[in-house]
Design an enzyme around this catalytic site. Structure first.
Site, mmCIF file in Angstrom:
data_model
loop_
_atom_site.group_PDB
_atom_site.id
_atom_site.type_symbol
_atom_site.label_atom_id
_atom_site.label_comp_id
_atom_site.label_asym_id
_atom_site.label_seq_id
_atom_site.Cartn_x
_atom_site.Cartn_y
_atom_site.Cartn_z
ATOM 1 N N TYR A 1 0.738 -1.211 0.051
ATOM 2 C CA TYR A 1 0.041 0.141 0.169
ATOM 3 C C TYR A 1 0.808 1.149 -0.056
ATOM 4 O O TYR A 1 0.276 2.615 -0.253
ATOM 5 C CB TYR A 1 -1.047 -0.085 1.266
ATOM 6 C CG TYR A 1 -2.123 -1.032 1.122
ATOM 7 C CD1 TYR A 1 -2.390 -1.755 0.113
ATOM 8 C CD2 TYR A 1 -2.882 -1.519 2.402
ATOM 9 C CE1 TYR A 1 -3.303 -2.661 0.002
ATOM 10 C CE2 TYR A 1 -3.747 -2.192 2.296
ATOM 11 C CZ TYR A 1 -3.890 -2.951 1.113
ATOM 12 O OH TYR A 1 -4.803 -4.026 1.142
ATOM 13 N N LYS B 1 3.842 -15.276 1.973
ATOM 14 C CA LYS B 1 3.855 -16.146 0.885
ATOM 15 C C LYS B 1 5.433 -16.430 0.380
ATOM 16 O O LYS B 1 5.685 -15.842 -0.448
ATOM 17 C CB LYS B 1 3.105 -15.530 -0.289
ATOM 18 C CG LYS B 1 2.825 -16.076 -1.384
ATOM 19 C CD LYS B 1 2.013 -17.314 -1.286
ATOM 20 C CE LYS B 1 1.388 -17.909 -2.427
ATOM 21 N NZ LYS B 1 0.750 -19.535 -1.975
ATOM 22 N N ASP C 1 -2.630 -18.069 1.701
ATOM 23 C CA ASP C 1 -3.669 -18.876 0.864
ATOM 24 C C ASP C 1 -4.167 -19.904 1.947
ATOM 25 O O ASP C 1 -5.569 -20.148 2.060
ATOM 26 C CB ASP C 1 -3.345 -19.396 -0.333
ATOM 27 C CG ASP C 1 -2.044 -20.177 -0.445
ATOM 28 O OD1 ASP C 1 -1.326 -20.231 0.428
ATOM 29 O OD2 ASP C 1 -1.832 -20.712 -1.767
ATOM 30 N N ASP D 1 -5.126 -7.095 5.722
ATOM 31 C CA ASP D 1 -6.407 -6.333 5.205
ATOM 32 C C ASP D 1 -7.593 -7.448 4.981
ATOM 33 O O ASP D 1 -8.549 -7.336 5.365
ATOM 34 C CB ASP D 1 -5.870 -5.577 4.180
ATOM 35 C CG ASP D 1 -7.154 -4.429 4.130
ATOM 36 O OD1 ASP D 1 -8.102 -4.315 4.775
ATOM 37 O OD2 ASP D 1 -6.851 -3.755 3.026
ATOM 38 N N ASP E 1 -10.739 -9.358 7.549
ATOM 39 C CA ASP E 1 -11.954 -9.176 7.053
ATOM 40 C C ASP E 1 -12.725 -10.383 7.153
ATOM 41 O O ASP E 1 -13.957 -10.653 7.509
ATOM 42 C CB ASP E 1 -12.202 -8.441 5.931
ATOM 43 C CG ASP E 1 -12.237 -6.802 6.163
ATOM 44 O OD1 ASP E 1 -11.748 -6.529 7.352
ATOM 45 O OD2 ASP E 1 -12.426 -6.203 5.047
#
Length: 357
Positions: free
Chosen positions: A142, A192, A224, A248, A252
């Site tokens: 970001y 990852k 994942d 992020d 959620d």
């Protein structure tokens, strides 16, 4: 008598409605516990764009820096989607986090017994879930440079850079290790590393720090797989440590274990200075002004502010008990509605919380 200055950022959509509920409860609980709160409201996001053309006015950022704590409701509206990215409400939120140097985002996910039937997962899967997502907040993709859109090979190409320094990983990992030590002693670092060099650095730094926390059990999981495990067996997790992008998304997803993203608070903290406390949910412009909003996450964010930001743990516990009491009574906003429960709006839920308090 202790005095605390709190900046309120109602923002957009349902923000002003849930802020009003939280402010009433904060005023009541502070009087009960013998400390004073002074409130100052400042614009951010779409409301700031409407007022000044900027999603984060300099005056708002300065007021937040000078406060003892900041309580944010929500930002964003489709009205601003056509603006350049640097002028959108979300850019104001990113600027606030960076401007206050808030690098650690804490998102607790704990199942409320009264809401166990509200989740889309089976009760036996989510019963007893109590986990904390620790998300790095001011680095990663970001904020990484370079980024942008260019013309290349005869077509437009967009690009962003995911980047972390060792010191950035170390400071957020330290927060997660310390929390794990205070909780159940288990830390799962999400990355990852099988395909991303930045994730391999992340994993290497966590491994380097682990010997200094011999009482914490450390594991690693690809993002994942972590996403799958959160809905398969969420009880396996205690503290989840993640980078900005992965956190992020996963936080959620974890929010839905509770049945509604409208139930979850968060705290964003730096090395020093005031913290920022906010619900995980968005501004819900589709129900704004209709008295349909769920104020619970905002109230629980206020409780986190009291406990972590202002060191008023007894007052925080009172707010949390009020939430549990009201939910146990069967009152529900639309996002939590279930058979046999009583539907109420935002203001009625606020009155019930006051009565419970």
């Amino acid at each position: 008598m202790a005095q605390h200055r709190v900046v309120l950022l109602p923002g957009d959509g349902i923000g002003p409605e849930i802020t009003a509920v939280a402010r009433q409860l904060l005023e009541m609980v502070s009087e009960r516990h013998g400390f004073q709160l002074s409130f100052e409201e400042q614009p951010i996001g779409g409301s700031a764009i409407d007022a000044s053309g900027e999603p984060l006015p300099a005056s708002t950022l300065e007021a937040c820096r000078q406060a003892d704590a900041v309580l944010l409701a929500a930002i964003g509206s489709p009205r601003f989607d056509s603006l350049p990215r640097e002028k959108r409400p979300e850019t104001g939120l990113l600027g606030l986090r960076a401007g206050m140097q808030l690098f650690a985002n804490l998102r607790p996910v704990k199942i409320v017994p009264a809401l166990i039937g509200a989740s889309s997962l089976r009760p036996e899967v989510i019963e007893g879930v109590d986990l904390m997502v620790v998300r790095e907040l001011t680095g990663g993709i970001y904020f990484g440079q370079p980024k942008g859109r260019i013309e290349a090979d005869g077509e437009e190409r967009g690009f962003n850079t995911m980047t972390y320094s060792a010191s950035e990983v170390d400071r957020i990992a330290r927060v997660a290790f310390d929390l794990a030590r205070e909780r159940r002693g288990r830390l799962c670092s999400v990355d990852k590393a099988n395909v991303l060099d930045v994730s391999q650095l992340w994993r290497d730094r966590v491994e380097t720090m682990a010997p200094g926390y011999g009482d914490v059990e450390v594991s690693h999981m690809y993002v994942d797989n972590a996403a799958m495990q959160l809905v398969r067996d969420p009880r396996q997790f205690d503290v989840l440590l993640t980078g900005n992008l992965f956190g992020d998304i996963l936080s959620d997803e974890a929010a839905m274990l509770t049945g509604s993203i409208g139930m979850l608070p968060s705290a964003s903290l730096g090395s020093d200075g005031p913290g920022l406390f906010e619900p995980v949910h968005g501004s819900a412009p589709d129900i704004a002004g209709q008295d349909k909003a769920n104020p619970m996450a905002m109230v629980l964010s206020a409780a986190m502010m009291l406990r972590i930001g202002l060191k008023q743990s007894a007052a925080a516990a009172d707010l949390e008990r009020a939430v549990d009491t009201v939910l146990a009574s069967g009152l529900r906003t639309g996002d939590l509605m279930a058979e046999g429960c009583t539907p109420v709006g935002c203001s009625a839920m606020g009155r019930a919380l006051i009565e419970a308090l």
